[in-house]
Design a protein around this motif. Sequence first.
Motif, PDB file in Angstrom:
ATOM      1  N   VAL A 168      34.014 -47.370  31.771  1.00  0.00           N
ATOM      2  CA  VAL A 168      32.812 -46.865  31.105  1.00  0.00           C
ATOM      3  C   VAL A 168      31.563 -47.194  31.918  1.00  0.00           C
ATOM      4  CG1 VAL A 168      31.425 -46.921  28.997  1.00  0.00           C
ATOM      5  CG2 VAL A 168      33.932 -47.094  28.858  1.00  0.00           C
ATOM      6  N   PHE A 169      30.782 -46.145  32.201  1.00  0.00           N
ATOM      7  CA  PHE A 169      29.520 -46.246  32.936  1.00  0.00           C
ATOM      8  C   PHE A 169      28.389 -45.795  32.013  1.00  0.00           C
ATOM      9  CE2 PHE A 169      32.973 -45.482  35.825  1.00  0.00           C
ATOM     10  CZ  PHE A 169      32.710 -46.212  36.959  1.00  0.00           C
ATOM     11  N   ILE A 170      27.237 -46.451  32.116  1.00  0.00           N
ATOM     12  CA  ILE A 170      26.084 -46.069  31.291  1.00  0.00           C
ATOM     13  C   ILE A 170      24.861 -45.962  32.193  1.00  0.00           C
ATOM     14  CG2 ILE A 170      24.651 -46.654  29.306  1.00  0.00           C
ATOM     15  CD1 ILE A 170      26.981 -48.166  28.122  1.00  0.00           C
ATOM     16  N   VAL A 196      20.598 -39.942  23.553  1.00  0.00           N
ATOM     17  CA  VAL A 196      21.865 -39.940  24.277  1.00  0.00           C
ATOM     18  C   VAL A 196      22.371 -38.506  24.442  1.00  0.00           C
ATOM     19  CG1 VAL A 196      24.220 -40.842  24.352  1.00  0.00           C
ATOM     20  CG2 VAL A 196      22.403 -42.195  23.280  1.00  0.00           C
ATOM     21  N   LEU A 197      22.845 -38.198  25.646  1.00  0.00           N
ATOM     22  CA  LEU A 197      23.423 -36.884  25.922  1.00  0.00           C
ATOM     23  C   LEU A 197      24.891 -36.854  25.496  1.00  0.00           C
ATOM     24  CD1 LEU A 197      23.388 -34.055  27.343  1.00  0.00           C
ATOM     25  CD2 LEU A 197      24.105 -35.265  29.422  1.00  0.00           C
ATOM     26  N   LEU A 198      25.259 -35.848  24.707  1.00  0.00           N
ATOM     27  CA  LEU A 198      26.650 -35.601  24.346  1.00  0.00           C
ATOM     28  C   LEU A 198      27.081 -34.257  24.896  1.00  0.00           C
ATOM     29  CD1 LEU A 198      26.740 -36.642  20.555  1.00  0.00           C
ATOM     30  CD2 LEU A 198      27.301 -38.052  22.543  1.00  0.00           C
ATOM     31  N   HIS A 205      34.398 -42.646  31.817  1.00  0.00           N
ATOM     32  CA  HIS A 205      33.430 -42.163  30.837  1.00  0.00           C
ATOM     33  C   HIS A 205      32.033 -42.492  31.350  1.00  0.00           C
ATOM     34  CE1 HIS A 205      36.171 -42.200  27.000  1.00  0.00           C
ATOM     35  NE2 HIS A 205      36.635 -41.425  27.972  1.00  0.00           N
ATOM     36  N   LEU A 206      31.151 -41.510  31.350  1.00  0.00           N
ATOM     37  CA  LEU A 206      29.770 -41.722  31.754  1.00  0.00           C
ATOM     38  C   LEU A 206      28.833 -41.321  30.620  1.00  0.00           C
ATOM     39  CD1 LEU A 206      27.546 -42.302  33.885  1.00  0.00           C
ATOM     40  CD2 LEU A 206      27.731 -39.903  34.549  1.00  0.00           C
ATOM     41  N   TRP A 207      28.056 -42.283  30.129  1.00  0.00           N
ATOM     42  CA  TRP A 207      27.042 -42.023  29.110  1.00  0.00           C
ATOM     43  C   TRP A 207      25.683 -41.959  29.796  1.00  0.00           C
ATOM     44  CZ3 TRP A 207      28.371 -41.374  23.965  1.00  0.00           C
ATOM     45  CH2 TRP A 207      29.659 -41.777  23.592  1.00  0.00           C
ATOM     46  N   ILE A 208      24.913 -40.909  29.501  1.00  0.00           N
ATOM     47  CA  ILE A 208      23.559 -40.784  30.015  1.00  0.00           C
ATOM     48  C   ILE A 208      22.591 -40.885  28.832  1.00  0.00           C
ATOM     49  CG2 ILE A 208      21.906 -39.186  31.055  1.00  0.00           C
ATOM     50  CD1 ILE A 208      24.041 -38.246  32.927  1.00  0.00           C
TER      51      ILE A 208
END
Length: 294
Positions: A231-233, A144-146, A129-132
């Motif tokens: 999980v990456f942020i 936050v990008l979804l 999972h990558l959250w930007i």
Amino acid sequence: RALSRVLFALVWFAQLPAVVHMLLQNILLSRLLLSGSAFTVRNGGRQSSRLIHAMMNAASSDEDSGNYKLAQDPSELFDIYPAPPTKGHFNSIIGPDWGDDFFPAPQPTGKVKKRSQVHKDGDWHRSMHLWIYQSDLANDNVRVLLQRRSPYKDTHPNMLDVSCAGHVNAGDDILETTMREMEEELGGNGNIKGRYSLEDVKNSRMFTVTSAIEGETEKHGKYICREYQDVFILKWKADAPIESHDFAPMVEEEVSGFDIIDGQKLILKLRQRDTELVPRSEQYIDALAKVFGC
């Protein structure tokens, strides 16, 4: 001879700007599909065979079935992982107390199965999972990008989800998978290429969480999805405000759109089990809130 022409066209295509890619994509992919040959194209050192394989699978079926095959390849292979120590470890973040077999990363069993069978049998497998996000200092918040999952996905179709996500195929490296998925799901317009390095991704890794979810879709039927999610942020590298139109998928059947949401609202919606969002465990949400400062 036909194959040689296709190879030449693809090499030439890889050198063109992203805008021209979009204009010529349908023509070149049509030639590729008609060739009926499986091979790997390298674009800037990154393998593109996964996209090509999925498109070739879709060529021999009707349009609707082809869309589902483009959204995911049911024949792709996953490494199988052992179940967490107890059911109490389901939907929780892995820590040192889990032991060497799980922390800092779970170890595969050596068994490999097809995606379709994994989701049917409920085997534990691995994903990223990558959250930007982007800081919003004026409002003491983050943006936050979804992504909105496509209606053709075999789990959680049409729902809003993490910025970028993908399964780790058998034998693949988690960091290389994250780089590939980021470009495939977010960089169809060329906006991701070269923006982040492998080291950037490595340093953005936050935690690994287990996820055990059961559901059902009209097309695929019942599924049992049990994952170890790395999980990456990542902070968005740009001075201008992050916008949904900054992003585009390489394959529209995988991602149907994007949205920008403020971090506080996202955390609240996740805690309230908003039905538009893919559900996350309390430990996952708490960890996100801590990183986002929400």
